[in-house]
Write an enzyme that holds these catalytic residues in place. Structure first.
Site, mmCIF file in Angstrom:
data_model
loop_
_atom_site.group_PDB
_atom_site.id
_atom_site.type_symbol
_atom_site.label_atom_id
_atom_site.label_comp_id
_atom_site.label_asym_id
_atom_site.label_seq_id
_atom_site.Cartn_x
_atom_site.Cartn_y
_atom_site.Cartn_z
ATOM 1 N N SER A 183 0.896 -0.997 -0.013
ATOM 2 C CA SER A 183 -0.180 -0.176 -0.186
ATOM 3 C C SER A 183 0.871 1.347 0.054
ATOM 4 C CB SER A 183 -0.922 -0.029 1.139
ATOM 5 O OG SER A 183 -1.952 0.946 0.944
ATOM 6 N N HIS B 61 -7.445 -5.457 -1.106
ATOM 7 C CA HIS B 61 -6.491 -4.831 -0.662
ATOM 8 C C HIS B 61 -5.909 -5.407 0.788
ATOM 9 C CE1 HIS B 61 -3.786 -1.325 -0.847
ATOM 10 N NE2 HIS B 61 -4.043 -0.951 0.386
ATOM 11 N N ASP C 173 -9.247 -4.796 -5.492
ATOM 12 C CA ASP C 173 -8.467 -3.788 -4.744
ATOM 13 C C ASP C 173 -8.946 -2.556 -5.747
ATOM 14 O OD1 ASP C 173 -7.302 -1.780 -3.488
ATOM 15 O OD2 ASP C 173 -5.150 -3.067 -3.673
#
Length: 305
Positions: free
Chosen positions: A156, A279, A247
């Protein structure tokens, strides 16, 4: 009559900013201690890199009594640049398991967070940790780190940091073998319908992280922005770009993969997509079969070549 402090800004689900300037984080603050010897056979400890930067180190316990040199991974956690740490109940078990599966030393970096410390602080802290690592500034590194097999990885926001660190890396100074970008935070124009649904959330996070530059114009998240350095400057030999099917960052991750292939960069890039997952699923569902397969893929990348 006593005045009760009222929250004047909320950024759900991450934090509140009170009218006295106090930052109250609502998630990502829990920690777990390191372990001299975990069930996976890993020793971990916390180290201070500088007054502002720290890290948690991981090493297979059996390596401590040998002269074997191990691949070395510098890892950058996610959390939108505003929450989480290497010491959290999500990241500590993951690093412990990855160190065991891949047989590597891990330096998991604790960089400063926004909004108290806005970008580029996270990048500068991360670079400081890299220099500390390649300087072999701890006995575990001096005795067991193979800097010819040095890797960066992150998820991320941490995946974004990986990109930025690889762009800063000069092969003449740091022999970076490869990088792993897991569900990296990139943004930019030509948004899909799924991405448009998340504009409000992304803009909210960005106001905390870098309020002086609009996210569409920021070279930190948009590699095509005016000030961005060409992708040909990426200072490593191999890239593993990981996306998850569900995601909302999936499309931007794939665009980065295609842009890197077409940039003229001379390394090798591979795309790994996990179907049916969202995610950073591997952190929230570490025991599921797809998380197990994904860890094997990352471990294999760290042990190639």
């Amino acid at each position: 009559m006593e005045t009760v402090d009222q929250t004047f800004e909320e950024y759900p689900p991450f934090l509140r900013i009170h009218n006295d300037g106090t930052i109250e984080r609502l998630v990502g603050t829990q920690t777990v201690p390191p372990s001299p010897l975990s069930d996976a056979g890993i020793s971990s400890k916390d180290v201070v890199i500088s007054p502002n930067v720290s890290a948690r180190l991981y090493i297979p316990h059996s390596a401590l009594s040998s002269t074997k040199k191990l691949p070395t991974l510098v890892y950058f956690h996610g959390g939108g640049f505003i929450i989480e740490s290497p010491f959290s109940p999500h990241y500590h078990p993951y690093q412990d398991s990855l160190a065991a599966k891949a047989g590597v030393i891990i330096v998991s970096v604790n960089y400063r967070l926004a909004p108290e410390h806005r970008l580029p602080t996270s990048y500068d802290d991360s670079w400081e940790a890299i220099k500390w690592t390649v300087g072999l500034s701890d006995e575990w590194l001096r005795d067991h780190a193979d800097l010819d097999r040095l890797f960066f990885a992150g998820d991320s926001a941490g995946g974004n940091i990986v990109h930025q660190m690889a762009m800063r890396t000069s092969p003449s100074e740091i022999r970076l073998r490869g990088v792993v970008l897991v569900h990296p935070f990139f943004w930019g124009p030509n948004l899909s319908d799924t991405e448009k649904e998340q504009i409000g959330f992304v803009d909210m996070v960005w106001r905390l992280v870098s309020p002086d530059v609009g996210i569409m114009q920021s070279h930190w998240v948009n590699w095509e922005a005016e000030r961005a350095t060409p992708l040909t400057k990426l200072g490593c030999q191999r890239v593993m770009l990981c996306v998850a099917e569900l995601d909302f960052l999936n499309k931007k991750g794939k665009e980065y993969y295609e842009a890197l292939k077409e940039s003229g960069w001379e390394g090798m890039v591979e795309l790994v997509e996990t179907e049916g997952e969202d995610h950073v699923f591997h952190l929230f569902k570490p025991d599921c079969e797809k998380a197990r397969v994904f860890m094997e893929q990352v471990a294999s990348f760290l042990n190639q070549g």
